[in-house]
Enzyme design. Structure first.
Site, PDB file in Angstrom:
ATOM      1  N   GLU A  66      48.731 -28.487  30.254  1.00 60.01           N
ATOM      2  CA  GLU A  66      49.016 -27.091  29.941  1.00 60.01           C
ATOM      3  C   GLU A  66      49.320 -26.243  31.176  1.00 60.01           C
ATOM      4  OE1 GLU A  66      45.589 -26.017  27.623  1.00 60.01           O
ATOM      5  OE2 GLU A  66      46.513 -26.689  25.753  1.00 60.01           O
ATOM      6  N   GLU A 125      36.553 -47.622  29.982  1.00 56.50           N
ATOM      7  CA  GLU A 125      35.628 -46.678  30.600  1.00 56.50           C
ATOM      8  C   GLU A 125      34.611 -47.382  31.497  1.00 56.50           C
ATOM      9  OE1 GLU A 125      31.796 -45.582  28.156  1.00 56.50           O
ATOM     10  OE2 GLU A 125      33.574 -44.971  27.043  1.00 56.50           O
TER      11      GLU A 125
END
Length: 311
Positions: A94, A125
């Site tokens: 963004e 992960e």
């Protein structure tokens, strides 16, 4: 014959984490009316901002350190897995339309790569090596900042990213939701927002995820304010890449200058749609080329450019 529990070390570790704690008082939550569950969840969410408020001094120190480095050309890099990784990618993605950041200036890395944004990538992960490889591809410098994000504060990908970056002289930050986390210990700056146990045991996309989003919003937004990407509370570096943003650009110039619509349109046309330049054209009564020069001399800070122009 009794089977041996799988991953006993991880299970023991999780049992010590606040974010994983079981809340006996909520054991019958599934039997409550829907409105009561919604009220419970809303009440839980209302505590998150207060938990973030307790960490504001640490967050402010991080922002100042990040802004100093980005002003020298450094990058802001988020690294996380699962929800934490997705929030980093979201915040990074963004920044270009909101602040007109350059390609690669704010980066979001998620364990498992782009596919992990929408599907689970098993085992990603748990890999410090994967984090190291992802960061090695960026060729980190001392002006870069790597923010490891992990609700538990123990995720190997996030901890590995911070350890790798710190060893190479980059600024490092650990954003976690447990106190005394391994991630915080590995970083130059620890931001540990303790939101407490979740409504659903261990579902850290809830309060912990909300807390992480609030922190990342602060890191990017206030850093961009420090870098001169705003004028007051106006997004003067917004990139007009669609009709909505073109309308927003017009409105921002009008709000900043008080000029009429036709004057705003002329200024935007004279500056190829650059909001900062258009504001400077109108407030300093200069042409587009002079506005560009003043902004370059001012490091992109509109207030400084206006002062140079005598306004």
């Amino acid at each position: 014959m009794t089977s041996t529990p799988r991953h006993p070390d991880v299970r023991s570790e999780l049992e010590t984490l606040t974010t994983e704690a079981f809340r006996p008082e909520l054991a019958d939550v599934d039997r409550l009316p829907t409105l009561d569950i919604a009220r419970l969840m809303n009440g839980e969410d209302a505590t998150v901002a207060g938990a973030v408020a307790e960490r504001l001094p640490e967050i402010a120190a991080v922002i100042d350190a990040v802004a100093d480095r980005m002003a020298r050309g450094g990058r802001l890099v988020y690294a996380g897995a699962g929800t934490a990784g997705r929030l980093g990618v979201l915040d990074a993605s963004e920044c270009p339309p909101t602040f007109n950041t350059g390609p690669g200036q704010v980066v979001g890395l998620i364990a498992g790569g782009p596919d992990a944004m929408v599907t689970s990538v098993e085992g990603a992960e748990d890999s410090r090596e994967l984090a190291e490889a992802d960061l090695a591809a960026l060729a980190l410098t001392a002006d870069d900042t790597v923010v490891g994000v992990s609700a538990s504060g123990r995720t190997p990908y996030a901890v590995g990213a911070v350890a790798y970056a710190r060893a190479r002289g980059a600024l490092t930050v650990g954003v976690a939701c447990n106190p005394g986390s391994a991630l915080g210990a590995a970083a130059d700056h620890a931001v540990e927002v303790v939101v407490g146990p979740e409504l659903l045991t261990g579902s850290t996309r809830l309060k912990a995820g909300t807390a992480q989003k609030l922190v990342l919003n602060m890191l990017s937004t206030i850093t961009m304010i420090r870098l001169g990407k705003t004028y007051g509370n106006l997004m003067v570096d917004v990139r007009a890449s669609n009709e909505k943003l073109r309308a927003r650009s017009h409105r921002i110039v009008a709000l900043a200058t008080g000029a009429q619509d036709d004057a705003v349109e002329r200024a935007l046309a004279a500056t190829d749609g650059e909001v900062k330049h258009a504001i400077l054209v109108l407030l300093a009564d200069v042409d587009g080329a002079a506005a560009a020069r003043l902004l370059e001399e001012s490091g992109g800070h509109l207030r400084t450019a206006l002062e140079k122009a005598g306004n």
